[in-house]
Motif scaffolding. Sequence first.
Motif, mmCIF file in Angstrom:
data_model
loop_
_atom_site.group_PDB
_atom_site.id
_atom_site.type_symbol
_atom_site.label_atom_id
_atom_site.label_comp_id
_atom_site.label_asym_id
_atom_site.label_seq_id
_atom_site.Cartn_x
_atom_site.Cartn_y
_atom_site.Cartn_z
ATOM 1 N N LEU A 1 0.851 -1.187 0.000
ATOM 2 C CA LEU A 1 0.000 0.000 0.000
ATOM 3 C C LEU A 1 0.892 1.244 0.000
ATOM 4 C CD1 LEU A 1 -2.490 -1.102 2.810
ATOM 5 C CD2 LEU A 1 -2.809 -1.324 0.333
ATOM 6 N N LEU A 2 0.314 2.363 -0.411
ATOM 7 C CA LEU A 2 1.077 3.606 -0.402
ATOM 8 C C LEU A 2 1.605 3.905 1.003
ATOM 9 C CD1 LEU A 2 -1.070 5.940 -2.685
ATOM 10 C CD2 LEU A 2 1.056 4.768 -3.268
ATOM 11 N N GLY A 3 0.815 3.547 2.013
ATOM 12 C CA GLY A 3 1.195 3.807 3.398
ATOM 13 C C GLY A 3 2.349 2.962 3.908
ATOM 14 N N ASP A 4 2.770 1.992 3.102
ATOM 15 C CA ASP A 4 3.923 1.171 3.502
ATOM 16 C C ASP A 4 5.237 1.873 3.186
ATOM 17 O OD1 ASP A 4 2.238 -1.857 2.398
ATOM 18 O OD2 ASP A 4 2.198 -0.846 4.356
ATOM 19 N N SER A 5 5.173 2.999 2.506
ATOM 20 C CA SER A 5 6.384 3.770 2.220
ATOM 21 C C SER A 5 7.010 4.223 3.530
ATOM 22 C CB SER A 5 6.051 4.999 1.372
ATOM 23 O OG SER A 5 5.615 4.632 0.093
ATOM 24 N N ALA A 6 8.244 3.837 3.767
ATOM 25 C CA ALA A 6 8.902 4.122 5.044
ATOM 26 C C ALA A 6 10.340 3.645 4.998
ATOM 27 C CB ALA A 6 8.167 3.418 6.193
ATOM 28 N N LEU A 7 11.053 3.966 6.071
ATOM 29 C CA LEU A 7 12.379 3.410 6.299
ATOM 30 C C LEU A 7 12.187 2.181 7.185
ATOM 31 C CD1 LEU A 7 15.519 3.763 6.084
ATOM 32 C CD2 LEU A 7 15.366 5.026 8.248
ATOM 33 N N TYR A 8 12.716 1.044 6.747
ATOM 34 C CA TYR A 8 12.595 -0.176 7.517
ATOM 35 C C TYR A 8 13.947 -0.474 8.167
ATOM 36 C CZ TYR A 8 7.989 -0.792 5.632
ATOM 37 O OH TYR A 8 6.664 -0.592 5.329
ATOM 38 N N LEU A 9 13.913 -0.517 9.483
ATOM 39 C CA LEU A 9 15.132 -0.708 10.264
ATOM 40 C C LEU A 9 15.179 -2.102 10.854
ATOM 41 C CD1 LEU A 9 15.080 2.686 12.183
ATOM 42 C CD2 LEU A 9 16.690 2.059 10.405
ATOM 43 N N CYS A 10 16.352 -2.664 10.831
ATOM 44 C CA CYS A 10 16.607 -3.950 11.469
ATOM 45 C C CYS A 10 17.533 -3.695 12.649
ATOM 46 C CB CYS A 10 17.251 -4.896 10.455
ATOM 47 S SG CYS A 10 17.892 -6.430 11.155
ATOM 48 N N ALA A 11 17.275 -4.384 13.741
ATOM 49 C CA ALA A 11 18.138 -4.268 14.919
ATOM 50 C C ALA A 11 18.464 -5.660 15.421
ATOM 51 C CB ALA A 11 17.451 -3.464 16.020
ATOM 52 N N SER A 12 19.684 -5.859 15.860
ATOM 53 C CA SER A 12 20.053 -7.164 16.393
ATOM 54 C C SER A 12 20.561 -7.028 17.820
ATOM 55 C CB SER A 12 21.120 -7.829 15.510
ATOM 56 O OG SER A 12 22.380 -7.213 15.663
ATOM 57 N N SER A 13 20.483 -8.140 18.537
ATOM 58 C CA SER A 13 20.967 -8.180 19.916
ATOM 59 C C SER A 13 21.323 -9.618 20.253
ATOM 60 C CB SER A 13 19.918 -7.635 20.884
ATOM 61 O OG SER A 13 18.723 -8.372 20.780
#
Lengths: 114, 114
Positions: free
Chosen positions: B82-94
């Motif tokens: 969807l248009l609303g999925d436009s974003a920065l997708y961040l991954c974090a590990s621990s």
Amino acid sequence: AQTVTQSQPEMSVQEAETVTLSCTYDTSESDYYLFWYKQPPSRQMILVIRQEAYKQQNATENRFSVNFQKAAKSFSLKISDSQLGDAAMYFCAYLLYNNNDMRFGAGTRLTVKP
Amino acid sequence: DAGVTQSPTHLIKTRGQQVTLRCSPKSGHDTVSWYQQALGQGPQFIFQYYEEEERQRGNFPDRFSGHQFPNYSSELNVNALLLGDSALYLCASSLGFLHDQPQHFGDGTRLSIL
């Protein structure tokens, strides 16, 4: 609901001066962590400082320190001797002990003037 | 010591398409979390993977799914974009999903939906 509020969308500080960024949060829980993250234009979120709610002593990391007021649910970040490299978005975040859903505020954009 | 790496850096898709984003955790880490950061907002927790299982999920629809491989790397899949999925997708590990270990973030994947 757990929410994090950063009431200052933008802040500005002169190089070498001190600035304080505000953060309040809302929770009915007593065991949690609080964080300040820095996000420069490179987009990577960098942990600045962390506070555990059970600790009364305010956390300090070099030029960064917090003022944690648990009763007031306030967690402000003080940056001393500001440097040009401190310019970034700063996010306050909250995490319950037995929960992995870290909640972030909307961020404060910090500008450092030479 | 390699940090968290994400690929691709930037991606452009159209509505209705499907996308896969990839994340390699920091060396020694075994837990991966994914966040969505819309423009001008703080990150929002999507889900966390540990031991190849989804351990916790944020408030995201089933169109968002993930996977963790035996080498601890992870994928985020989004269907029916969807248009609303436009974003920065961040991954974090621990290391582990105990909160005494801090999360390390990658530089993110910028997803644009046309």
